[in-house]
Enzyme design. Structure first.
Site, PDB file in Angstrom:
ATOM      1  N   HIS A 133     -14.891  61.936 -79.814  1.00 50.07           N
ATOM      2  CA  HIS A 133     -15.705  62.354 -78.658  1.00 50.07           C
ATOM      3  C   HIS A 133     -16.573  61.204 -78.133  1.00 50.07           C
ATOM      4  CE1 HIS A 133     -14.699  66.524 -79.889  1.00 50.07           C
ATOM      5  NE2 HIS A 133     -14.860  66.021 -81.104  1.00 50.07           N
ATOM      6  N   SER A 160     -18.599  37.795 -60.314  1.00 56.64           N
ATOM      7  CA  SER A 160     -18.936  38.587 -59.142  1.00 56.64           C
ATOM      8  C   SER A 160     -19.306  37.643 -58.000  1.00 56.64           C
ATOM      9  CB  SER A 160     -20.118  39.502 -59.471  1.00 56.64           C
ATOM     10  OG  SER A 160     -20.808  39.858 -58.289  1.00 56.64           O
ATOM     11  N   LYS A 187     -22.674  38.403 -63.778  1.00 54.60           N
ATOM     12  CA  LYS A 187     -21.573  39.288 -64.146  1.00 54.60           C
ATOM     13  C   LYS A 187     -20.381  38.563 -64.763  1.00 54.60           C
ATOM     14  CE  LYS A 187     -21.114  43.123 -63.534  1.00 54.60           C
ATOM     15  NZ  LYS A 187     -20.838  43.996 -62.396  1.00 54.60           N
ATOM     16  N   GLU A 205      -9.082  46.226 -66.367  1.00 51.01           N
ATOM     17  CA  GLU A 205      -9.185  47.327 -65.398  1.00 51.01           C
ATOM     18  C   GLU A 205      -7.881  47.481 -64.621  1.00 51.01           C
ATOM     19  OE1 GLU A 205     -13.311  47.287 -63.417  1.00 51.01           O
ATOM     20  OE2 GLU A 205     -13.130  45.369 -64.431  1.00 51.01           O
TER      21      GLU A 205
END
Ligand code: ARG
Length: 468
Positions: free
Chosen positions: A155, A276, A282, A289
């Site tokens: 979970h 970024s 970043k 992704e």
């Protein structure tokens, strides 16, 4: 000029004809198409349907075409409807009338299915090799992690300590099943369709067993009508590719989480990340992704193909032409995703301090309960006792390592002086007993077995006996 223009008295309307042209993508089947035609010409010759000299001319012509196509990709061009028409046109240009005899007793319906079966059997080994090399990267990480510990989750909440090596071998186990599924898809494609004709079979005395052997097939399709209707071997390949992409996506998701600031379990190499355009601090896990995103695309290819097949009446239908772009796209997507994932995994570095801190504390509750069970307390009762301890520790912001001897005793008489030692992450993994568990000895054996598997498949990986 098409392969079927004789029956028509007008030229096709480009709006209708161009819509059906598949040469733009089915040229990927060029080698397979020529291989199938070489074997077919030989079979026609052996059956006495073609004269020896025609057979010779066709075979020599096809060989020259194959060589030219391999040497110069630009050769694969023209106004042809599909790759089959292209090869036949080139053959007739080269050898004249004998070339017009090649298609005797054969239909494009069985030919296209043959080509795709040959294609899959030729290309699946490369996907399997890429999977094996990702498994090897996971095994390398497992080895480098040594005895480092981390939490496992259920979970997405901390559950029980595991070895970092166990975590990587978990992903390796799933990827090995994908390897097997791709192998099963290649086996399903392993059936010769030639001899099926357009739908009812061919009327020439073709020795189909000999033809199957020549093309490296271990069996014939069972029924010509089924052979012209059916592409479920394509669905099996797309399924294998989709499940592999699902596994890559889950690995990517884990790594996106584990390399983020909140977890910091692993450091994503600069080489595996992007920056970024606006926020200078970043370091984004774009490749991971994208892998996760592309899983949707692979699943779409499978779903789309199943939907295309579901309403087709028996026999060949042109809808079946949609299979090829699905196959090529799923294949390219999986291959690229495997390469990117392997590159990211290979460069991950572990922050063992962080994983070990995260693997200590209240996630040892099951081990504390097991301590009581080992001393005779029924598990359900032990669960309650330890639950109460957890409630108290949570309220006080402490964990098991901070309990005094008296506090252990207060919780249960059964806790001896050795109780605190049972409540460590290392003791927890050592207490596991089964071969599939995170017990350090079991993990050592599993890592060795995994390495041996990589060794066998990378060395046995081979193309099937392909003609030419
Ligand atoms: N391009 C077609 C396909 O992929 C080849 C078979 C064409 N057969 C036909 N009867 N139109 O299915």
């Amino acid at each position: 000029m098409t392969l079927w223009s004789g029956r028509f008295d007008t030229a096709p309307d480009p709006a209708a004809f161009d819509f059906g042209v598949s040469f733009g993508f089915d040229r990927a089947l060029f080698e397979d198409d020529v291989a199938g035609s070489l074997a077919w010409a030989d079979a026609l010759g052996a059956a006495g349907v073609l004269s020896e000299s025609d057979t010779r001319a066709i075979i020599d012509g096809l060989r020259a075409i194959l060589e030219e196509g391999r040497r110069d990709p630009a050769y694969l061009a023209g106004p042809d409807e599909d790759v089959h028409s292209f090869v036949e046109r080139k053959l007739v240009e080269r050898i004249g009338d004998a070339g017009r005899r090649l298609h005797t007793g054969r239909s494009r319906n069985e030919q296209v299915s043959l080509d795709l079966r040959l294609y899959l059997r030729r290309r699946i080994p490369a996907l399997q090799a890429a999977l094996a090399s990702l498994v090897a990267a996971c095994a390398d990480q497992a080895e480098r992690a040594g005895s480092a510990l981390m939490p496992s989750y259920t979970h997405l909440r901390r559950a029980q300590p595991v070895l970092v090596a166990h975590y990587f071998l978990g992903h390796a186990a799933a990827l090995r099943r994908d390897h097997g599924r791709l192998g099963a898809a290649a086996e399903e494609a392993d059936a010769l369709t030639l001899g099926s004709g357009a739908v009812a079979g061919t009327s020439y005395p073709i020795d189909t067993d000999r033809l199957a052997r020549a093309l490296g097939f271990s069996r014939l399709v069972r029924n010509s009508l089924d052979a012209s209707s059916d592409r479920d071997f394509v669905a099996s390949f797309l399924y294998a590719a989709a499940v592999a992409m699902v596994h890559l996506s889950r690995l990517a998701e884990d790594l996106i989480i584990f390399t983020g600031e909140e977890h910091g379990f692993f450091n994503l190499a600069d080489a595996s990340a992007t920056g970024s355009s606006m926020m200078p601090q970043k370091k984004n896990p774009d490749p991971l992704e994208l892998v996760r995103g592309k899983a949707g695309r692979a699943i779409g290819r499978l779903t789309g193909w199943l939907v295309t097949m579901k309403g087709l009446p028996s026999g060949y239908n042109k809808d079946l032409q949609e299979d090829k772009e699905a196959v090529f796209d799923a294949e390219a997507t999986l291959l690229a995703s495997l390469g990117a994932t392997r590159a990211v995994v290979a460069r991950l570095s572990l922050d063992a301090g962080r994983t070990e801190r995260a693997a200590s504390g209240l996630l040892l509750a099951t081990d504390v309960a097991d301590y009581l069970v080992a001393r005779g307390m029924p598990f359900r009762r032990a669960h309650e006792v330890v639950g109460a301890m957890v409630r108290r520790l949570l309220a006080e912001g402490r964990d098991f390592s901070q309990l005094t001897r008296e506090e252990w005793r207060e919780a249960s008489e059964m806790f001896g002086a050795d109780a605190p030692r049972a409540a460590t992450a290392l003791a927890s993994v050592q207490a596991r007993r089964t071969p599939q568990s995170t017990n350090p000895e079991a993990v050592r054996v599993a890592l060795e077995e995994c390495r041996a598997w990589v060794g066998t498949v990378l060395h046995s990986e081979n193309s099937f006996p392909y003609p030419t």
